[in-house]
Design an enzyme around this catalytic site. Structure first.
Site, PDB file in Angstrom:
ATOM      1  N   GLN A 169      -4.510  -4.891   7.500  1.00 39.80           N
ATOM      2  CA  GLN A 169      -5.769  -6.023   6.992  1.00 39.80           C
ATOM      3  C   GLN A 169      -5.364  -7.132   7.788  1.00 39.80           C
ATOM      4  O   GLN A 169      -6.043  -8.535   7.238  1.00 39.80           O
ATOM      5  CB  GLN A 169      -5.549  -6.139   5.191  1.00 39.80           C
ATOM      6  CG  GLN A 169      -5.543  -4.923   4.138  1.00 39.80           C
ATOM      7  CD  GLN A 169      -7.066  -4.456   3.895  1.00 39.80           C
ATOM      8  OE1 GLN A 169      -8.140  -4.855   4.881  1.00 39.80           O
ATOM      9  NE2 GLN A 169      -7.426  -2.800   3.867  1.00 39.80           N
ATOM     10  N   HIS A 221       0.724  -1.057   0.445  1.00 37.76           N
ATOM     11  CA  HIS A 221       0.591   0.144  -0.205  1.00 37.76           C
ATOM     12  C   HIS A 221       1.066   1.229  -0.042  1.00 37.76           C
ATOM     13  O   HIS A 221       1.644   1.600   0.343  1.00 37.76           O
ATOM     14  CB  HIS A 221      -1.080  -0.193   1.527  1.00 37.76           C
ATOM     15  CG  HIS A 221      -1.959   1.399   1.711  1.00 37.76           C
ATOM     16  ND1 HIS A 221      -1.504   1.948   1.935  1.00 37.76           N
ATOM     17  CD2 HIS A 221      -3.308   0.784   1.021  1.00 37.76           C
ATOM     18  CE1 HIS A 221      -2.485   2.773   2.290  1.00 37.76           C
ATOM     19  NE2 HIS A 221      -3.991   1.982   1.652  1.00 37.76           N
ATOM     20  N   CYS A 262      -4.634   3.556  -3.287  1.00 37.78           N
ATOM     21  CA  CYS A 262      -3.694   3.334  -3.294  1.00 37.78           C
ATOM     22  C   CYS A 262      -2.478   1.927  -3.254  1.00 37.78           C
ATOM     23  O   CYS A 262      -1.397   2.276  -2.248  1.00 37.78           O
ATOM     24  CB  CYS A 262      -4.059   2.885  -1.456  1.00 37.78           C
ATOM     25  SG  CYS A 262      -4.084   4.585  -1.249  1.00 37.78           S
ATOM     26  N   LYS A 293      -9.790  -0.293  10.514  1.00 36.69           N
ATOM     27  CA  LYS A 293     -10.645  -1.220  10.056  1.00 36.69           C
ATOM     28  C   LYS A 293     -11.226  -2.456  10.784  1.00 36.69           C
ATOM     29  O   LYS A 293     -11.045  -3.696  10.424  1.00 36.69           O
ATOM     30  CB  LYS A 293      -9.733  -2.010   9.190  1.00 36.69           C
ATOM     31  CG  LYS A 293      -9.103  -0.652   8.190  1.00 36.69           C
ATOM     32  CD  LYS A 293      -7.731  -1.259   7.173  1.00 36.69           C
ATOM     33  CE  LYS A 293      -7.491  -0.369   6.328  1.00 36.69           C
ATOM     34  NZ  LYS A 293      -8.137   0.531   4.966  1.00 36.69           N
ATOM     35  N   ASP A 339       3.267  -4.719   7.901  1.00 38.19           N
ATOM     36  CA  ASP A 339       1.591  -3.913   7.906  1.00 38.19           C
ATOM     37  C   ASP A 339       0.495  -4.615   7.917  1.00 38.19           C
ATOM     38  O   ASP A 339       0.710  -5.580   7.197  1.00 38.19           O
ATOM     39  CB  ASP A 339       1.365  -2.680   6.700  1.00 38.19           C
ATOM     40  CG  ASP A 339       0.445  -2.548   6.284  1.00 38.19           C
ATOM     41  OD1 ASP A 339      -0.594  -2.217   7.236  1.00 38.19           O
ATOM     42  OD2 ASP A 339       0.700  -1.694   5.508  1.00 38.19           O
TER      43      ASP A 339
HETATM   44  N1  PMP Z   1      -1.779  -0.701   4.419  1.00 34.26           N
HETATM   45  C1  PMP Z   1      -2.752  -1.307   3.867  1.00 34.26           C
HETATM   46  C2  PMP Z   1      -2.147  -2.727   3.568  1.00 34.26           C
HETATM   47  C3  PMP Z   1      -4.407  -0.568   3.625  1.00 34.26           C
HETATM   48  O1  PMP Z   1      -5.515  -1.507   3.127  1.00 34.26           O
HETATM   49  C4  PMP Z   1      -4.227   0.823   4.080  1.00 34.26           C
HETATM   50  C5  PMP Z   1      -5.615   1.028   4.291  1.00 34.26           C
HETATM   51  N2  PMP Z   1      -6.127   1.275   2.680  1.00 34.26           N
HETATM   52  C6  PMP Z   1      -3.060   1.427   5.428  1.00 34.26           C
HETATM   53  C7  PMP Z   1      -1.603   0.358   5.008  1.00 34.26           C
HETATM   54  C8  PMP Z   1      -3.217   2.869   5.396  1.00 34.26           C
HETATM   55  O2  PMP Z   1      -3.810   2.424   6.834  1.00 34.26           O
HETATM   56  P1  PMP Z   1      -4.873   3.658   7.027  1.00 34.26           P
HETATM   57  O3  PMP Z   1      -5.832   4.896   5.927  1.00 34.26           O
HETATM   58  O4  PMP Z   1      -6.172   3.423   8.135  1.00 34.26           O
HETATM   59  O5  PMP Z   1      -3.762   4.396   7.964  1.00 34.26           O
END
Ligand code: PMP
Length: 408
Positions: free
Chosen positions: A205, A124, A366, A228, A202
């Site tokens: 998910q 991401h 993203c 999440k 990270d």
């Molecule tokens: N890493 C991953 C794998 C994600 O799916 C996301 C959110 N889509 C993020 C990082 C970023 O998370 P946040 O926007 O809650 O900071």
């Protein structure tokens, strides 16, 4: 809260799921973007503001103590959930802030010219851009482990990259938000640690899909977002190993993160306070604590089986339709399903689905570098949680079928 796992009953814990949109019952299939919140979380936040609101760390009156205890209890709940010590839990805004914190403190202090930061092709942007920002300043370089056609990390290539380069830090996602791939993180972390490489995971998910045992995972840093994991927005967690947090300089300066301040010099508090400058998101932390408790109260094996079955049902249904490509066919997958329809833009598919009350996401999620590898500008992504139902998957597949018919 529901005590046994029955999706129909569990749905009643989530008031928003009873809503209708476009004249149809909401089918919320965008859980990878954010999950819905149970009453337990909503009530915990409301009750904090109704009954316990005061600033923490500063008051010596009873109400402030109550707020402070509730804030630190939330930290304890999160620490227990991750099987780590509470001093290793830093409250942040979310995964993005957690990764930026590691990049701008640990990495900025420890990277030098020529050092390698290793990422994977499925990251991401939150796990790409912070490393670019810090490597540009330190002269370190980023290398990227490739993925195969199924959307799995090419492990041989990863080991080769680890061996051939002066890798200082490896940062990778536990579960891909675009492909659903569950990466073999403990194996990867263990190989990295054998080579003295610091590991960042990270967990944005992975946290919402099952228990997380960081002692077993063995990583140095782990990040996730409360929203999440059925908790509030604006709160998240950075786990850092004690020894590493202790060495790290602060991220933000201000109140609450100091030991002593003069105009000449400041000494800093011990972790985790060192990394929590200013008034924290107390209500958010309490809401996250409630979310963790709610989640732990579920039968997590049953949750995993239910989500897997929704995923498999959706994949089989979509694959039976003409012109559908599924992106990501790893053998080990979370309930995230990315797909494209031949000749139909993902945004049109999502608009059609929305007209039937079905919420999915269309876009690059993203993950622009990953989309480039897949050779698509965007995908449609349906992502499931334990409160989704087989009927909702049927509605998804039927509406996609109608969309294809419409564009014929
Ligand atoms: N890493 C991953 C794998 C994600 O799916 C996301 C959110 N889509 C993020 C990082 C970023 O998370 P946040 O926007 O809650 O900071």
């Amino acid at each position: 809260m529901s005590s046994t796992f029955e999706p129909e009953a569990i749905r009643r814990d989530f008031p928003i799921l009873a809503k209708s949109f476009r004249g149809k019952p909401l089918a919320y299939l965008d859980n990878a973007a954010t999950a819905q919140k149970p009453d337990a979380v909503i009530d915990a936040i409301a009750s904090y503001y109704r009954e316990s609101n005061a600033n923490v760390h500063r008051g010596i009156y009873a109400l402030a103590e109550e707020a402070e205890v509730a804030y630190h209890d939330a930290r304890k709940l999160v620490a227990r959930h991750l099987n780590v010590d509470q001093e290793e839990i830093v409250f942040v805004r979310g995964t993005t802030e957690a990764l930026n914190l590691v990049a701008q403190t640990y990495a900025r202090e420890n990277l030098s010219e020529g050092d390698v930061v290793l990422l994977t092709a499925m990251e991401h942007h939150a796990n790409v851009v912070p490393w670019q920002m810090v490597t540009e300043r330190t002269g370190a370089v980023i290398k990227v482990a490739p993925i195969d056609d199924r959307g799995c990390i090419d492990l041989d290539a990863l080991w080769a990259l680890l061996d051939a380069n002066p890798v200082k830090l490896l940062s990778l996602t536990h579960v891909s938000n675009s492909l659903g791939t569950i990466n073999p993180v403990s194996e990867i972390v263990s190989e990295a640690r054998k080579r003295g490489v610091v590991t960042v995971v990270d967990g944005a998910q992975s946290a919402p899909h099952g228990p997380i045992d960081l002692k077993a995972l063995g990583c140095d840093f782990f990040a996730f977002s409360g929203h999440k994991l059925f908790g509030p927005m604006g709160i998240g967690v950075l786990f850092g190993r004690k020894e590493l947090l202790a060495e790290m300089p602060p991220y933000h300066g201000g109140g609450d993160m100091i030991d002593e301040v003069t105009f000449e010099k400041t000494t800093f508090a011990e972790p985790p306070q060192r990394f929590e400058a200013g008034t924290p998101n107390v209500a958010g932390a309490i809401g996250l604590g409630a979310a963790v408790e709610y989640f732990r109260g579920l039968d997590l094996d049953a949750v995993a089986a239910h989500e897997q079955s929704l995923h498999d049902q959706a994949q089989a249904g979509l694959e039976s339709l003409p012109g559908v490509t599924i992106h990501g066919k790893a053998p080990d997958k979370a309930a995230v399903l990315s797909f494209s329809l031949e000749g139909i833009h993902p945004a049109d598919v999502a608009t059609f689905l929305d007209s039937q009350g079905i919420a999915v996401r269309a876009g690059h999620h993203c993950c622009q570098p990953l989309m480039e590898i897949l050779g698509v500008p965007a995908t449609v992504r349906a992502s499931f949680a334990f409160y989704n139902l087989p009927e909702e998957v049927n509605r998804l597949v039927d509406t996609v079928r109608k969309t294809i018919d419409c564009f014929k």
